[in-house]
Design an enzyme around this catalytic site. Structure first.
Site, short mmCIF file in Angstrom:
data_model
loop_
_atom_site.label_atom_id
_atom_site.label_comp_id
_atom_site.label_asym_id
_atom_site.label_seq_id
_atom_site.Cartn_x
_atom_site.Cartn_y
_atom_site.Cartn_z
N ASN A 41 8.19 -19.07 -21.41
CA ASN A 41 8.32 -20.50 -21.13
C ASN A 41 8.45 -21.33 -22.40
O ASN A 41 8.75 -22.51 -22.33
CB ASN A 41 7.13 -21.00 -20.30
CG ASN A 41 5.79 -20.54 -20.84
OD1 ASN A 41 5.36 -19.42 -20.56
ND2 ASN A 41 5.13 -21.38 -21.62
N ILE A 49 7.84 -26.73 -28.51
CA ILE A 49 9.27 -26.56 -28.29
C ILE A 49 10.06 -27.03 -29.51
O ILE A 49 11.03 -26.38 -29.93
CB ILE A 49 9.73 -27.32 -27.02
CG1 ILE A 49 8.98 -26.79 -25.79
CG2 ILE A 49 11.23 -27.20 -26.84
CD1 ILE A 49 9.15 -25.31 -25.53
N THR A 104 -0.77 -24.72 -21.22
CA THR A 104 0.02 -25.50 -22.18
C THR A 104 -0.88 -26.50 -22.89
O THR A 104 -2.04 -26.69 -22.54
CB THR A 104 1.17 -26.26 -21.49
OG1 THR A 104 0.61 -27.26 -20.62
CG2 THR A 104 2.05 -25.31 -20.68
N GLY A 150 7.29 -29.29 -10.59
CA GLY A 150 8.45 -30.05 -10.12
C GLY A 150 9.70 -29.20 -10.06
O GLY A 150 10.79 -29.70 -9.76
N SER A 161 13.03 -28.18 -16.72
CA SER A 161 11.80 -27.53 -17.18
C SER A 161 12.03 -26.05 -17.41
O SER A 161 13.06 -25.49 -16.99
CB SER A 161 10.69 -27.70 -16.13
OG SER A 161 10.98 -26.91 -14.98
N CYS A 162 11.07 -25.40 -18.05
CA CYS A 162 11.19 -23.95 -18.29
C CYS A 162 11.24 -23.20 -16.96
O CYS A 162 12.01 -22.24 -16.81
CB CYS A 162 10.02 -23.46 -19.15
SG CYS A 162 8.38 -23.84 -18.48
N ARG A 194 -1.89 -22.29 -13.30
CA ARG A 194 -1.99 -22.07 -14.75
C ARG A 194 -3.06 -21.00 -15.00
O ARG A 194 -4.16 -21.06 -14.42
CB ARG A 194 -2.36 -23.37 -15.46
CG ARG A 194 -1.32 -24.48 -15.34
CD ARG A 194 -0.10 -24.20 -16.21
NE ARG A 194 0.92 -25.23 -16.08
CZ ARG A 194 1.02 -26.29 -16.87
NH1 ARG A 194 0.13 -26.48 -17.85
NH2 ARG A 194 1.98 -27.17 -16.70
#
Length: 481
Positions: A453, A139, A319, A348, A288-289, A370
């Site tokens: 994301n 990021i 990730t 979350g 978050s994304c 994922r």
């Protein structure tokens, strides 16, 4: 002349028109701090083909292709006006002009539509606001690219420094290389040089100091001439107010976290709740994304239909937190090989909805899987609505939201029947509604929401930073409320 020759001649003509648009777009950006958009997509520093493709993409959402012959007159009209810093959407100008029945010329209509950015109404160009990146991972580097891209006018945000831990020999050279080349997002658009002696990366003329520290308390930002800066923490090491307050040292005015905040740290989803930020708030989170992907369409659906309850299932790219090969991990399943498995894990995002949409009474639950792709995820939002509707009505509504509403920078819309995840790499929207996958029956609606994301989320972070720094310029024509 054959049909093929007609098509080719038409293409060459549109290329020539587009070539004439590029210097106008560039001059407006550099000299007046005006960003020219086309249906919320920036045309600054774009190639001829990219601008033509952006015009063509309009058919996906507006139902018909937009031609450069239609938008050029509006762009030319802008050059005659006394414009101040703003974002001006020539796609929206062209669309609203078609629907206008007052018989105005393009020049007259344009002057009226952007009156809020001209003359006595225009805002003053502000001094550059210093930005510091704490951490330089996925990021952090994308936020850096965006900050450098948006520094073209010399105003607005200015990336002054990145803070990282010393990584060994040629650390700065390797970090510059990671900024220059990205396996997912491609080459950096510009030039990057390194001055190892002064520990500086120069990207498109922007001098970025690389500061080595293992803790915020080790950094004296004033020693580098940094003042009143916004620090963007990309590490996620601290998520509560106490931990993030460590960054509030001389030279740093505000801290923005690129992860969900804990405790009383505000979670901000730009487009939805940025107006709740108090002027004196020094610490905030960009959530978050996934939260950024689901909250804007959730708000849109709540506003129009009401939402009684919902569940979000995210199919998320792997990730850096996961392992390449099976190895120890503190989480139950994330230790298993990321590129070889689908991994059930927690999210979350559902609980974060309450912070971003405190007035939403519906209970939202969530879970995540994922999967072995490096970028772009999809959120499947299953909603029970307060009233019955139809698939056609929902799609028409969301299409209009993506075009004309205050959420048009957050929500995109695509009707292509063959779209797959890699098509959305580099998307600047928080989420993209997949029209073909949408299901509606009575009071039940299931939305399939693609999102980059990494990059889409980074764009949301930049929007929050622009907002709190005072350089989030108004957009014209104003979106429909």
């Amino acid at each position: 002349m054959t049909v093929n020759e007609d098509s080719f001649t038409n293409w060459k003509n549109r290329e020539e028109i587009t070539e004439s648009m590029i210097p106008i777009i560039g001059k407006l950006h550099r000299e007046r701090d005006v960003t020219v958009l086309l249906h919320s997509r920036s045309l600054v520093n774009k190639s001829v083909v990219s601008i033509l493709k952006t015009h063509r993409f309009a058919r996906q959402i507006a139902g018909e292709e937009l031609s450069v012959t239609e938008t050029l007159p509006f762009l030319q009209a802008l050059t005659t006006l006394d414009l101040g810093p703003s974002q001006i959407d020539i796609g929206m100008l062209a669309a609203t002009y078609k629907a206008d029945d007052r018989g105005l010329s393009v020049e007259e209509f344009t002057a009226g539509a952007v009156a809020g950015a001209t003359g006595a109404n225009k805002i003053e160009r502000c001094e550059p606001r210093d930005v510091v990146l704490y951490g330089f991972g996925r990021i952090g580097r994308l936020v850096a690219r965006l900050l450098i891209e948006k520094a073209g006018s010399g105003n607005g945000l200015r990336l002054r420094a990145i803070v990282v831990r010393q990584g060994g020999d040629q650390d700065i050279v390797k970090r510059a290389s990671l900024l220059r080349r990205d396996s997912i997002h491609g080459q950096f658009q510009g030039t990057i040089t390194v001055d190892e002696a002064s520990s500086t990366i120069v990207a498109n003329g922007n001098e970025i100091k690389v500061i080595y520290a293992s803790d915020p308390s080790e950094v004296d930002y004033t020693a580098y001439g940094i003042k009143n800066a916004i620090l963007v923490d990309n590490t996620g090491k601290w998520r509560d107010r106490e931990g993030l307050s460590k960054h509030l040292r001389p030279g740093i005015a505000k801290v923005v976290l690129t992860a969900p905040g804990k405790g009383d740290v505000p979670n901000i989803v730009h487009g939805v709740n940025q107006d709740m930020i108090k002027p004196d708030e020094q610490i905030l989170s960009c959530a978050s994304c996934t939260t950024n992907a689901i909250v804007p369409p959730l708000k849109a659906m709540e506003d129009e239909y009401g939402v009684l309850r919902g569940h979000v299932e995210t199919v998320h790219s792997f990730t850096n937190d996961q392992n390449l090969l099976d190895n120890y991990h503190s989480s139950d399943r994330r230790g298993r090989s990321a590129p070889l498995n689908m991994v059930i894990t927690e999210t979350g995002a559902a609980s974060a909805v309450a912070k971003a949409l405190p007035d939403l009474q519906a209970k939202i639950t969530g879970s995540s899987i994922r999967v072995p792709v490096p970028d772009v995820s999809i959120a499947i939002l299953n909603l029970q609505l307060a009233r019955e509707t139809t698939r056609e009505e929902v799609l028409d509504y969301l299409r209009n939201v993506s075009l004309t509403s205050p959420l048009r920078r957050q929500i995109d819309f695509i009707s292509a029947p063959d779209a797959v995840s890699s098509d959305f790499i580099g998307s600047r929207h928080a989420s993209i509604v997949d029209a073909g996958a949408t299901k509606v029956e009575g009071d039940n609606a299931i939305l399939y929401l693609w999102y980059d994301n990494e990059f889409g989320y980074s764009c949301q972070v930049i929007r929050v930073v622009q907002h709190v720094s005072g350089v989030e310029y108004p957009t014209f024509p104003a979106p429909a409320v």
